[in-house]
Motif scaffolding. Structure first.
Motif, mmCIF file in Angstrom:
data_model
loop_
_atom_site.group_PDB
_atom_site.id
_atom_site.type_symbol
_atom_site.label_atom_id
_atom_site.label_comp_id
_atom_site.label_asym_id
_atom_site.label_seq_id
_atom_site.Cartn_x
_atom_site.Cartn_y
_atom_site.Cartn_z
ATOM 1 N N VAL A 20 -0.519 -6.126 10.026
ATOM 2 C CA VAL A 20 -0.310 -5.843 8.605
ATOM 3 C C VAL A 20 1.188 -5.735 8.422
ATOM 4 O O VAL A 20 1.855 -5.009 9.160
ATOM 5 N N TRP A 21 1.708 -6.462 7.457
ATOM 6 C CA TRP A 21 3.154 -6.419 7.265
ATOM 7 C C TRP A 21 3.500 -6.563 5.794
ATOM 8 O O TRP A 21 2.720 -7.035 4.992
ATOM 9 N N ARG A 22 4.697 -6.109 5.517
ATOM 10 C CA ARG A 22 5.221 -6.124 4.159
ATOM 11 C C ARG A 22 6.138 -7.324 3.987
ATOM 12 O O ARG A 22 7.049 -7.546 4.779
ATOM 13 N N GLY A 23 5.900 -8.083 2.940
ATOM 14 C CA GLY A 23 6.786 -9.180 2.594
ATOM 15 C C GLY A 23 7.837 -8.685 1.622
ATOM 16 O O GLY A 23 8.179 -7.500 1.583
ATOM 17 N N HIS A 24 8.348 -9.575 0.807
ATOM 18 C CA HIS A 24 9.359 -9.227 -0.190
ATOM 19 C C HIS A 24 8.770 -8.270 -1.224
ATOM 20 O O HIS A 24 7.653 -8.445 -1.684
ATOM 21 N N ALA A 27 4.869 -7.053 -1.518
ATOM 22 C CA ALA A 27 3.882 -8.015 -1.016
ATOM 23 C C ALA A 27 3.267 -7.515 0.285
ATOM 24 O O ALA A 27 3.967 -7.070 1.196
ATOM 25 N N LEU A 28 1.945 -7.588 0.350
ATOM 26 C CA LEU A 28 1.179 -7.119 1.499
ATOM 27 C C LEU A 28 0.526 -8.312 2.184
ATOM 28 O O LEU A 28 -0.114 -9.137 1.515
ATOM 29 N N PHE A 29 0.703 -8.413 3.495
ATOM 30 C CA PHE A 29 0.084 -9.465 4.290
ATOM 31 C C PHE A 29 -0.821 -8.835 5.324
ATOM 32 O O PHE A 29 -0.393 -7.930 6.054
ATOM 33 N N ILE A 30 -2.055 -9.308 5.405
ATOM 34 C CA ILE A 30 -3.015 -8.836 6.399
ATOM 35 C C ILE A 30 -3.462 -10.044 7.199
ATOM 36 O O ILE A 30 -3.996 -11.006 6.640
ATOM 37 N N GLU A 31 -3.208 -10.009 8.500
ATOM 38 C CA GLU A 31 -3.535 -11.117 9.400
ATOM 39 C C GLU A 31 -4.774 -10.738 10.207
ATOM 40 O O GLU A 31 -4.839 -9.652 10.788
ATOM 41 N N ILE A 52 -7.098 -16.094 9.880
ATOM 42 C CA ILE A 52 -7.342 -15.904 8.462
ATOM 43 C C ILE A 52 -6.294 -14.922 7.964
ATOM 44 O O ILE A 52 -5.976 -13.942 8.645
ATOM 45 N N GLY A 53 -5.747 -15.156 6.796
ATOM 46 C CA GLY A 53 -4.745 -14.252 6.239
ATOM 47 C C GLY A 53 -5.036 -13.942 4.785
ATOM 48 O O GLY A 53 -5.617 -14.752 4.059
ATOM 49 N N LEU A 54 -4.656 -12.743 4.384
ATOM 50 C CA LEU A 54 -4.733 -12.322 2.993
ATOM 51 C C LEU A 54 -3.348 -11.872 2.571
ATOM 52 O O LEU A 54 -2.731 -11.049 3.252
ATOM 53 N N MET A 55 -2.858 -12.434 1.471
ATOM 54 C CA MET A 55 -1.591 -12.009 0.895
ATOM 55 C C MET A 55 -1.877 -11.518 -0.511
ATOM 56 O O MET A 55 -2.569 -12.185 -1.276
ATOM 57 N N ILE A 56 -1.404 -10.309 -0.796
ATOM 58 C CA ILE A 56 -1.461 -9.783 -2.157
ATOM 59 C C ILE A 56 -0.022 -9.508 -2.547
ATOM 60 O O ILE A 56 0.617 -8.607 -2.013
ATOM 61 N N GLU A 57 0.472 -10.333 -3.451
ATOM 62 C CA GLU A 57 1.875 -10.205 -3.841
ATOM 63 C C GLU A 57 2.120 -8.857 -4.512
ATOM 64 O O GLU A 57 3.050 -8.161 -4.179
ATOM 65 N N TRP A 58 1.297 -8.510 -5.447
ATOM 66 C CA TRP A 58 1.302 -7.215 -6.120
ATOM 67 C C TRP A 58 0.150 -7.224 -7.082
ATOM 68 O O TRP A 58 -0.332 -8.307 -7.428
ATOM 69 N N SER A 59 -0.393 -6.364 -7.548
ATOM 70 C CA SER A 59 -0.618 -4.982 -7.230
ATOM 71 C C SER A 59 -1.794 -4.873 -6.268
ATOM 72 O O SER A 59 -2.724 -5.659 -6.340
ATOM 73 N N TRP A 60 -1.784 -3.890 -5.413
ATOM 74 C CA TRP A 60 -2.817 -3.687 -4.423
ATOM 75 C C TRP A 60 -2.987 -2.195 -4.153
ATOM 76 O O TRP A 60 -2.132 -1.384 -4.507
ATOM 77 N N ARG A 61 -4.117 -1.879 -3.531
ATOM 78 C CA ARG A 61 -4.331 -0.509 -3.058
ATOM 79 C C ARG A 61 -5.196 -0.546 -1.813
ATOM 80 O O ARG A 61 -5.961 -1.479 -1.601
ATOM 81 N N ILE A 62 -5.032 0.489 -0.992
ATOM 82 C CA ILE A 62 -5.841 0.679 0.204
ATOM 83 C C ILE A 62 -6.658 1.938 -0.017
ATOM 84 O O ILE A 62 -6.099 3.015 -0.251
ATOM 85 N N GLU A 63 -7.972 1.764 0.018
ATOM 86 C CA GLU A 63 -8.890 2.876 -0.193
ATOM 87 C C GLU A 63 -9.409 3.356 1.153
ATOM 88 O O GLU A 63 -9.736 2.548 2.023
ATOM 89 N N GLU A 64 -9.472 4.660 1.309
ATOM 90 C CA GLU A 64 -10.012 5.262 2.521
ATOM 91 C C GLU A 64 -11.069 6.260 2.082
ATOM 92 O O GLU A 64 -10.749 7.266 1.447
ATOM 93 N N GLY A 65 -12.332 5.934 2.383
ATOM 94 C CA GLY A 65 -13.423 6.776 1.910
ATOM 95 C C GLY A 65 -13.430 6.796 0.392
ATOM 96 O O GLY A 65 -13.287 5.760 -0.246
ATOM 97 N N PRO A 66 -13.527 7.979 -0.189
ATOM 98 C CA PRO A 66 -13.626 8.078 -1.647
ATOM 99 C C PRO A 66 -12.280 8.208 -2.366
ATOM 100 O O PRO A 66 -12.238 8.584 -3.534
ATOM 101 N N PHE A 83 -0.862 1.313 6.859
ATOM 102 C CA PHE A 83 -1.012 -0.028 7.439
ATOM 103 C C PHE A 83 -1.498 0.074 8.885
ATOM 104 O O PHE A 83 -2.353 -0.694 9.310
ATOM 105 N N ALA A 84 -0.948 1.022 9.640
ATOM 106 C CA ALA A 84 -1.316 1.185 11.050
ATOM 107 C C ALA A 84 -2.802 1.519 11.208
ATOM 108 O O ALA A 84 -3.429 1.115 12.192
ATOM 109 N N ARG A 85 -3.376 2.241 10.247
ATOM 110 C CA ARG A 85 -4.802 2.597 10.325
ATOM 111 C C ARG A 85 -5.710 1.382 10.142
ATOM 112 O O ARG A 85 -6.882 1.422 10.511
ATOM 113 N N LEU A 86 -5.186 0.300 9.597
ATOM 114 C CA LEU A 86 -5.982 -0.913 9.424
ATOM 115 C C LEU A 86 -6.088 -1.735 10.709
ATOM 116 O O LEU A 86 -7.068 -2.449 10.912
ATOM 117 N N ILE A 87 -5.079 -1.634 11.567
ATOM 118 C CA ILE A 87 -5.015 -2.449 12.788
ATOM 119 C C ILE A 87 -6.228 -2.152 13.679
ATOM 120 O O ILE A 87 -6.561 -1.003 13.933
#
Length: 149
Positions: A20-24, A27-31, A52-66, A83-87
């Motif tokens: 998982v890395w941050r672009g410009h 921007a969020l990239f998930i490999e 497979i890759g997912l790029m979300i330029e903006w806006s995004w959120r990461i949900e954990e449980g509720p 991001f580390a919790r996704l790995i």
């Protein structure tokens, strides 16, 4: 192929989040899956790419449980630990939602990554399938999901 989301759902199912890395900007990239080294035009190492890759330029959120763990408008200090919790988490589902398709990636451990454009225009996400010699990328334009040219 007419149902690109089903193509990506099947391709991503069970793959681990490898990077998982941050672009410009925000921007969020998930490999997903095995990583392949990438090099920039000047020969310097770039960010490795997953099968497979997912790029979300903006806006995004990461949900954990509720709750929302962080998002593109959160304090950036929250991003690295989230991001580390996704790995290593495996993909349980990949789907779209909404009248204008946004994307959501559901992972083991009750973690979810969602796009949600909050500005005029189209949602700013792209899915990449790099498993073949010619990569496929899909986007949403004018409310329709199609292949990026």
């Amino acid at each position: 192929m007419t149902d690109w989301i089903e193509h990506f759902r099947a391709a991503a199912h069970g793959l681990p989040v490898s990077r998982v890395w941050r672009g410009h900007g925000s921007a969020l990239f998930i490999e997903l899956g095995a990583l392949t080294p990438r090099y920039r035009h000047d020969g310097m190492p770039g960010e490795p790419e997953g099968e497979i890759g997912l790029m979300i330029e903006w806006s995004w959120r990461i949900e954990e449980g509720p709750s929302i763990a962080c998002g593109s408008w959160s304090d950036e200090d929250l991003w690295p630990s989230t991001f580390a919790r996704l790995i290593g988490r495996s993909v349980q589902d990949l789907s779209t939602f909404g009248r204008i398709p946004e994307v959501t990636l559901s992972l083991t451990g009750n973690l979810h990554v969602a796009s949600f454009m909050t500005s005029e225009g189209d949602p700013a996400w792209t899915l990449f399938d790099r498993r073949r010699s010619g990569p496929v990328a899909i986007i949403c334009r004018n409310g329709v999901i199609g292949v990026e040219s």
